[in-house]
Design an enzyme around this catalytic site. Structure first.
Site, short mmCIF file in Angstrom:
data_model
loop_
_atom_site.label_atom_id
_atom_site.label_comp_id
_atom_site.label_asym_id
_atom_site.label_seq_id
_atom_site.Cartn_x
_atom_site.Cartn_y
_atom_site.Cartn_z
N LYS A 37 40.15 5.82 18.27
CA LYS A 37 39.25 4.68 18.06
C LYS A 37 39.99 3.37 18.24
O LYS A 37 39.52 2.46 18.93
CB LYS A 37 38.67 4.74 16.65
CG LYS A 37 37.99 3.45 16.19
CD LYS A 37 37.34 3.57 14.84
CE LYS A 37 38.28 3.34 13.71
NZ LYS A 37 38.62 1.92 13.47
N ASN A 38 41.17 3.27 17.64
CA ASN A 38 41.88 1.99 17.60
C ASN A 38 42.65 1.67 18.88
O ASN A 38 43.28 0.61 18.97
CB ASN A 38 42.80 1.93 16.37
CG ASN A 38 41.99 1.88 15.09
OD1 ASN A 38 40.78 1.66 15.13
ND2 ASN A 38 42.63 2.11 13.97
N ARG A 63 35.17 -5.82 12.57
CA ARG A 63 36.22 -6.84 12.68
C ARG A 63 36.86 -6.83 14.06
O ARG A 63 37.20 -7.87 14.62
CB ARG A 63 37.20 -6.49 11.57
CG ARG A 63 38.42 -7.13 11.56
CD ARG A 63 39.30 -6.53 10.46
NE ARG A 63 40.57 -7.15 10.63
CZ ARG A 63 40.80 -8.41 10.27
NH1 ARG A 63 39.87 -9.06 9.63
NH2 ARG A 63 41.94 -8.97 10.52
N CYS A 75 36.77 -6.99 3.86
CA CYS A 75 36.10 -5.72 3.53
C CYS A 75 36.76 -5.19 2.27
O CYS A 75 37.61 -5.84 1.66
CB CYS A 75 36.22 -4.74 4.69
SG CYS A 75 37.88 -4.15 4.91
N ARG A 92 41.65 -9.54 4.74
CA ARG A 92 41.79 -9.34 6.20
C ARG A 92 41.56 -10.65 6.95
O ARG A 92 40.66 -10.78 7.78
CB ARG A 92 40.84 -8.23 6.65
CG ARG A 92 41.09 -6.96 5.86
CD ARG A 92 40.40 -5.77 6.39
NE ARG A 92 41.03 -5.28 7.63
CZ ARG A 92 40.53 -4.27 8.33
NH1 ARG A 92 39.42 -3.70 7.93
NH2 ARG A 92 41.12 -3.87 9.43
N PRO A 93 42.36 -11.66 6.67
CA PRO A 93 42.22 -12.94 7.38
C PRO A 93 42.56 -12.80 8.85
O PRO A 93 43.07 -11.76 9.29
CB PRO A 93 43.26 -13.81 6.66
CG PRO A 93 44.26 -12.87 6.12
CD PRO A 93 43.49 -11.62 5.75
N VAL A 94 42.27 -13.83 9.63
CA VAL A 94 42.61 -13.84 11.06
C VAL A 94 43.49 -15.04 11.38
O VAL A 94 43.57 -15.48 12.54
CB VAL A 94 41.32 -13.86 11.93
CG1 VAL A 94 40.63 -12.51 11.91
CG2 VAL A 94 40.40 -15.00 11.52
N ASP A 95 44.18 -15.55 10.36
CA ASP A 95 45.02 -16.75 10.58
C ASP A 95 46.08 -16.53 11.65
O ASP A 95 46.40 -17.45 12.42
CB ASP A 95 45.66 -17.18 9.25
CG ASP A 95 46.51 -16.07 8.64
OD1 ASP A 95 46.01 -14.92 8.56
OD2 ASP A 95 47.67 -16.31 8.26
N ASP A 104 46.38 4.21 7.36
CA ASP A 104 45.09 4.88 7.58
C ASP A 104 45.10 6.34 7.17
O ASP A 104 44.05 6.99 7.16
CB ASP A 104 44.66 4.76 9.05
CG ASP A 104 44.25 3.33 9.39
OD1 ASP A 104 44.06 3.04 10.57
OD2 ASP A 104 44.15 2.50 8.46
N ILE A 134 50.56 -2.31 3.31
CA ILE A 134 49.89 -3.02 4.41
C ILE A 134 48.69 -3.81 3.90
O ILE A 134 48.52 -4.98 4.24
CB ILE A 134 49.44 -2.02 5.51
CG1 ILE A 134 50.62 -1.17 5.97
CG2 ILE A 134 48.76 -2.76 6.65
CD1 ILE A 134 51.69 -1.92 6.72
N ARG A 172 31.71 5.79 11.79
CA ARG A 172 32.44 4.70 12.46
C ARG A 172 33.74 5.20 13.06
O ARG A 172 34.20 4.71 14.09
CB ARG A 172 32.77 3.57 11.46
CG ARG A 172 31.59 2.72 11.03
CD ARG A 172 32.04 1.56 10.18
NE ARG A 172 33.04 0.76 10.88
CZ ARG A 172 33.85 -0.10 10.28
NH1 ARG A 172 33.79 -0.26 8.97
NH2 ARG A 172 34.73 -0.80 10.97
#
Ligand code: EPZ
Length: 415
Positions: free
Chosen positions: A22-23, A92, A116, A121-124, A303, A325, A395
């Site tokens: 998936k990833n 995301r 979530c 889970r920032p996107v900075d 995961d 993580i 998912r």
């Protein structure tokens, strides 16, 4: 509500063929935005998250067709610069369209993804990377607006080897002018797989001593690529074999990608066999306790943390698992406690005192990996459990109930 009905307590035995990752499928599909040529991706799993990313890409103007596990993405004659909130808020990874759109069109408007259960889970770091590449980034409410005449190569240092930020920067830098160097880049197998596709599309990418070097090109051409097998799916089913004291083989895998899990499974008492593209585990004893820390590849992956904790819940002694993580990735522990597990969570460390057996439960899947962990716990519990909120399972796991039933699990999807 749709749920799994599981009768546990039976050892699983048999072989499961593993789907594409998936990833790796998600970012490689996004990379099709970097060219007007056709891009074809093979071994794409049938997952809800894949459907979301393909809907996002087609909403931006691409024509997407699926035949089995192959996805063909061709130009639709235009590309919009604005991504719709409904897709990014669902998942995301849709935020990864930002860099490619800016690189191709000089501008993009993308909703900011929410956090979530597993963390803020920032996107900075994504935005820091785009600014370093010369883009102007404005956050307006829940959207981010990015413009750039032409992205230019830069030296970027990541404080943490973020998978998403590395993928965002790598795809943007592929169309920037000049060289980009990303220090402390993520080099998870899925990130490397994306790099493989970009190289097939004409990029020049090299990973050396933790730094990623990308030579920008004025344009990229189409390519065909088969994504790597899903090491998280493979690891989940190997752990299902260990948790039920059975014998499970997973085929169509890259054993090297599972190295950290395999050494833990041997340490806890599993018998492991491997060939070039398969791994087998036989668990004839109660697991020995372990002390584990999650870490970037090749360390033990976050995961697989929740399915591993399920195994340790019935180990012969006390184990510790440190989640390094994400800041909140033990929320499923409460459900395991309801099944009789003895788990103490303090900050980012879970202490697990092994019990003889787990009891059945009625629970809802909190997220993809915790949902899978609860299914594995139900397979170990002697009695009937129900796991709801299968949207989360769907998912990330292709045909989970079919794959588990094929190795003897009594699991059915109801409703
Ligand atoms: C990817 O998420 C995976 N998702 C996750 O898998 C996986 O758990 C994670 O990498 C870690 O391996 C996909 O690839 C689609 P990160 P991502 O950026 O990219 C912090 C699953 O179940 N961070 O490596 O979002 C962040 O908060 C999912 O398949 C920042 O601070 O993960 C986290 O603590 C779950 N700022 C750490 O870095 C940023 O800008 C690692 O996150 C970005 C990240």
């Amino acid at each position: 509500m749709e749920h799994f009905r599981i009768r546990g307590g039976l050892p699983l035995s048999g072989t499961i063929h593993i789907s594409g990752a998936k990833n790796a499928a998600l970012p490689t599909c996004v990379a099709s935005l970097l060219t007007d040529d056709p891009v074809s991706i093979d071994r794409v799993p049938h997952l809800r998250d894949v459907r979301t990313i393909l809907s996002t890409i087609s909403s931006l103007g691409k024509q997407v067709t699926r035949r089995g596990h192959t996805v063909e993405i061709v130009s639709g004659g235009r590309i919009d610069y604005e991504a719709q909130a409904q897709f990014v808020q669902q998942m995301r990874a849709s935020f990864l369209v930002l860099g490619p759109l800016v690189a191709r069109l000089g501008r993009a408007v993308v909703p900011l993804p929410g956090g979530c259960r597993i963390g803020a889970r920032p996107v900075d770091l994504h935005l820091r990377g785009l600014r370093a590449l010369g883009a102007e980034v404005k956050e307006e409410g829940s959207r981010v607006m990015v413009t750039a005449k032409r992205l230019r190569g830069a030296r970027i240092s990541l404080p943490t080897p973020s998978v998403g930020a590395t993928e965002q920067i790598m795809m943007s830098a592929a169309l920037a002018s000049g060289e980009t160097a990303v220090q402390n880049a993520s080099w998870e197998p899925e990130v490397e797989d994306l790099a493989q596709l970009l190289v097939k599309m004409g990029s020049e990418i090299e990973h050396r001593d933790g730094t990623l070097f990308i030579q920008g090109r004025s344009d990229l051409h189409g390519a065909r690529h088969a994504v790597i097998p899903d090491r998280m799916e493979a690891g989940t089913y190997l752990l299902a074999g260990a948790i039920t004291r059975g014998a499970i083989s997973v085929t169509g895998v890259i054993p090297e990608h599972l190295r950290s899990l395999l050494s833990l499974l041997e340490e806890t008492g599993g018998d492991i066999d491997r060939t070039e593209d398969s791994v087998s585990i036989t668990m004839n004893r109660r697991p020995r306790p372990l002390s584990v820390k999650t870490a970037p590849y090749p360390g033990f992956p976050t995961d697989l943390q929740s399915p591993l904790v399920v195994l340790l819940a019935t180990a012969d002694g006390m184990s510790t698992v440190e989640e390094r993580i994400f800041e909140n990735r033990f929320t499923y522990a409460r459900d395991l406690q309801r099944m009789g597990a003895i788990i103490e969570v303090s900050g980012c460390v879970a202490t697990i005192t092994g019990v003889q057996e787990l009891h059945p439960v009625q629970a809802s899947a909190p997220d993809i990996r915790a949902g899978a962990a609860l299914v594995l716990a139900a397979l170990a519990a002697d009695g009937e459990s129900t796991i709801s909120n299968l949207t989360q399972i769907d998912r990330g796991y292709e045909a989970m109930e079919e794959k588990l039933s094929s190795v003897g699990a009594q699991i059915e999807r109801i409703g």
